[in-house]
Write a protein that holds these residues in place. Structure first.
Motif, PDB file in Angstrom:
ATOM      1  N   GLN A 129       0.860  -1.185   0.000  1.00 26.26           N
ATOM      2  CA  GLN A 129       0.000   0.000   0.000  1.00 26.26           C
ATOM      3  C   GLN A 129       0.896   1.235   0.000  1.00 26.26           C
ATOM      4  O   GLN A 129       1.627   1.480   0.968  1.00 26.26           O
ATOM      5  N   ASN A 132       0.545   3.622   2.952  1.00 29.53           N
ATOM      6  CA  ASN A 132       0.853   3.105   4.288  1.00 29.53           C
ATOM      7  C   ASN A 132       2.351   2.871   4.385  1.00 29.53           C
ATOM      8  O   ASN A 132       2.870   1.881   3.856  1.00 29.53           O
ATOM      9  N   ASN A 135       3.592  -0.379   5.763  1.00 28.16           N
ATOM     10  CA  ASN A 135       3.414  -1.496   4.846  1.00 28.16           C
ATOM     11  C   ASN A 135       4.489  -1.527   3.775  1.00 28.16           C
ATOM     12  O   ASN A 135       5.164  -2.543   3.569  1.00 28.16           O
TER      13      ASN A 135
END
Length: 336
Positions: A129, A132, A135
């Protein structure tokens, strides 16, 4: 005066007497053992003051058996050491004994990619992502770990070899290796987080090292394979006669595996060029050698869809098979 005749006792009688005495001793020993507790038996086994025995053997017995095993294992170790010494005299630490067709890995180099999924060795899905950081930072860290020796060349072994900036017109000499300049990777650099935060990820490709392997280039624009992508053919043909040495390259192409994947994948940019320059070959295991890398930036892949990607290396002596993953590498790209 008569002489007395000595009466000889037959040896058989003495043996019989010895057996009786032994049986009697055994009887009294068993009787004595029956009177001892378990802990007393253990203590007597460890140290028997009556017979001066330690673990059932006297000091003389232990010294004899210890000397035997010392000599035995010493000779065995010496024999193994001599065999290993003779064996290593037949090997060169830098030159493999079996090369190319005679080796197990053969003459068809494989293509590898980074980053790779870490939790599942069988998976080839790059899923992140861009919004994010926690992430996508996992993938960035994996790339940084792989590129560590490229960013810090001092971490690789150094010997008599010299690292130089090579070119097609200035290949390395016998005691030189070519530099891999991280500044040539353009947008695919650590300061930009390899563009994962922009949903335009960079994938690094490398050709596996095979000692002594020299590529046979597609350097003739009039003799290119039919299955070569049209864009690569145009790129090779657009190289001017002044730059004809640039055609001595192991070319790289990355495409979607299916028509839908090609559409979803979008445009691609290669850094520093669309292939591995020929002056990095052959690989001769010199000190300081680093495999050349191609950074592939996917500019605008469609998010929310699993995109199947195949990257392929192009040289006349690189065999290709999609089913057996020869001369190519496959991975999936998914951006949430």
């Amino acid at each position: 005066m008569s002489k007395k005749k000595s009466v000889s006792v037959p040896s058989r009688s003495l043996s019989k007497q010895d057996e009786l005495l032994h049986a009697q001793a055994q009887y009294f020993r068993r009787l004595e053992d029956a009177q001892l507790t378990r802990s007393q038996k253990v203590k007597r086994y460890i140290w028997n003051p009556k017979n001066q025995e330690i673990f059932g053997r006297t000091a003389t017995s232990w010294s004899k058996i210890g000397l035997f095993y010392l000599i035995f294992y010493g000779m065995l170790a010496a024999l193994v050491a001599i065999c290993m010494w003779v064996f290593f005299q037949t090997l060169d630490p830098r030159i493999p004994k079996w090369q190319l067709d005679r080796s197990l890995i053969g003459t068809n180099p494989g293509l590898g990619f980074r980053p790779m999924p870490m939790n599942n060795e069988e998976s080839t899905l790059i899923w992140f992502q861009g919004s994010n950081k926690t992430n996508y930072q996992i993938w960035v860290d994996h790339i940084l770990q792989f590129l560590d020796k490229y960013y810090v060349p001092s971490k690789i072994a150094k010997g008599n070899g010299q690292i130089k900036t090579c070119s097609h017109s200035d290949p390395p000499k016998a005691d030189e290796v070519c530099e891999v300049d991280v500044r040539d990777w353009g947008d695919c650099n650590k300061d930009r987080h390899f563009n994962y935060h922009m949903n335009a990820p960079c994938i690094f490709l490398k050709l596996n090292k095979i000692y002594g392997w020299t590529p046979e280039y597609y350097d003739d624009p009039n003799n290119l394979p039919k299955d070569m992508p049209k864009k690569l053919k145009e790129h090779i043909r657009n190289i001017t006669s002044i730059e004809v040495s640039f055609r001595r390259t192991v070319w790289i192409t990355c495409e979607g595996e299916n028509p839908a994947d090609i559409e979803y994948l979008g445009p691609i940019t290669y850094y520093p060029s669309q292939g591995f320059p020929g002056y990095y070959y052959p690989y001769l295991n010199r000190e300081g050698y680093l495999s050349p890398l191609v950074a592939v930036k996917f500019e605008r892949p469609v998010p929310g869809i699993v995109i199947n990607v195949e990257c392929r290396a192009w040289a006349r002596n690189i065999r290709y098979s999609r089913s057996e993953r020869m001369g190519s590498v496959h991975f999936e790209l998914l951006i949430d």
